[in-house]
Each structure stands twice: as C-alpha cells, then as structure tokens.
Design a protein around this motif. Structure first.
Motif, short mmCIF file in Angstrom:
data_model
loop_
_atom_site.label_atom_id
_atom_site.label_comp_id
_atom_site.label_asym_id
_atom_site.label_seq_id
_atom_site.Cartn_x
_atom_site.Cartn_y
_atom_site.Cartn_z
N UNK A 100 0.85 -1.03 -0.02
CA UNK A 100 -0.10 0.00 -0.14
C UNK A 100 0.82 1.30 0.22
N UNK A 101 1.91 1.22 0.79
CA UNK A 101 2.89 2.36 0.84
C UNK A 101 3.71 2.72 -0.72
N UNK A 102 3.49 1.73 -1.34
CA UNK A 102 4.33 1.59 -2.61
C UNK A 102 3.29 1.95 -3.71
N UNK A 103 1.85 2.00 -3.61
CA UNK A 103 0.65 2.53 -4.33
C UNK A 103 -0.02 1.17 -4.86
N UNK A 104 0.41 -0.06 -4.44
CA UNK A 104 -0.18 -1.30 -5.02
C UNK A 104 -1.43 -1.48 -4.62
N UNK A 105 -2.27 -2.02 -5.38
CA UNK A 105 -3.76 -2.29 -4.95
C UNK A 105 -3.89 -3.72 -4.63
N UNK A 106 -4.52 -3.97 -3.34
CA UNK A 106 -4.72 -5.40 -2.81
C UNK A 106 -6.32 -5.59 -2.65
N UNK A 107 -7.18 -6.52 -3.04
CA UNK A 107 -6.75 -7.40 -4.41
C UNK A 107 -6.80 -6.37 -5.33
N UNK A 108 -6.15 -6.52 -6.51
CA UNK A 108 -6.18 -6.17 -7.68
C UNK A 108 -4.96 -6.40 -8.41
N UNK A 109 -3.77 -5.60 -8.31
CA UNK A 109 -2.74 -5.92 -8.96
C UNK A 109 -1.92 -7.05 -8.11
N UNK A 110 -2.33 -7.36 -6.85
CA UNK A 110 -1.52 -8.22 -6.01
C UNK A 110 -2.68 -8.91 -5.12
N UNK A 111 -2.56 -10.12 -5.10
CA UNK A 111 -3.45 -10.87 -4.06
C UNK A 111 -2.52 -11.26 -2.84
N UNK A 112 -2.92 -11.15 -1.64
CA UNK A 112 -2.15 -11.64 -0.37
C UNK A 112 -3.05 -12.69 0.36
N UNK A 113 -2.33 -13.56 0.84
CA UNK A 113 -2.64 -14.53 2.00
C UNK A 113 -1.81 -14.84 2.99
N UNK A 114 -2.23 -15.06 4.00
CA UNK A 114 -1.22 -15.35 5.42
C UNK A 114 -1.70 -16.74 5.58
N UNK A 115 -0.95 -17.00 6.42
CA UNK A 115 -1.22 -18.72 7.35
C UNK A 115 -1.08 -18.45 8.69
N UNK A 116 -2.23 -19.02 9.23
CA UNK A 116 -2.46 -19.26 10.72
C UNK A 116 -3.63 -18.56 11.07
N UNK A 117 -4.26 -17.82 10.59
CA UNK A 117 -5.63 -16.98 11.12
C UNK A 117 -5.46 -16.76 12.43
N UNK A 118 -4.50 -15.80 12.72
CA UNK A 118 -4.44 -15.12 14.02
C UNK A 118 -4.72 -13.82 14.23
N UNK A 119 -4.52 -13.19 12.86
CA UNK A 119 -4.66 -11.45 12.91
C UNK A 119 -5.69 -11.06 11.85
N UNK A 120 -5.73 -12.24 11.08
CA UNK A 120 -6.54 -11.65 9.98
C UNK A 120 -8.23 -11.70 10.28
N UNK A 121 -8.74 -12.06 11.17
CA UNK A 121 -10.18 -11.97 11.75
C UNK A 121 -10.32 -10.29 11.82
#
Length: 91
Positions: free
Chosen positions: A16-37
């Motif tokens: 986001x600081x670099x001006x990227x769009x999520x999701x859009x240009x990039x999709x992001x996924x984490x692993x462990x479901x701790x902070x994602x909620x």
C-alpha cells in the motif's frame, strides 16, 4: 502467500505504501488465522484450527499420564483456506 498472518500484514502495508492495490494488482494471503479476523485487514488466510490443535495438545499427555498410553500417536489436522478481502480471482 506469506509465512504467517503477521508477515502478510507487513506485506500489505509495504504494498500500500508503494501504491499497490490489494486485491487488484496483487493478492495476499497469510497462514495461521491469528490476525486475519481483524476487520481492518480482512486478510485471506489458511486456518490451522488452533482450537482443535490445543485440544489435542492437552489430550495427548493426559492419555499418557492418566491412561498409560505409550504408543506413538500422530494427529493430522487439515488446514482450511479462509477467503476474505485480500485475494481476487485470477484474470
């Protein structure tokens, strides 16, 4: 795909600081479901079912101590993809 949710949130911030769009240009996924909620992130993640892990972590030593179980016990929990707002369909 990031190592865990905390890393994924760092990646989101950097994109986001670099001006990227999520999701859009990039999709992001984490692993462990701790902070994602947390609604402010709405992070797609892979849930490892922490509640079920904890239940097995307590049950196994109790079986050894109280029931005398000595046999090796392997428990495999299937992870689950939880789709939220940081991923989009491939175009």
């Amino acid at each position: 795909m990031a190592y865990n949710d905390q890393s994924a949130i760092g990646l989101l911030a950097a994109l986001r600081r670099a001006g990227g769009t999520v999701p859009g240009a990039v999709s992001v996924a984490g692993y462990d479901d701790t902070l994602s909620r947390l609604a402010c992130f709405d992070l797609t993640t892979v849930s490892q079912n922490a509640e079920e892990q904890a239940r097995h972590a307590v049950t196994a030593p109790v079986e050894c101590l109280d029931e005398g179980r000595t046999a090796f016990c392997e428990i495999v929990l299937a992870p689950q993809l939880v789709i939220r707002g940081t991923t989009a369909a491939v175009s």
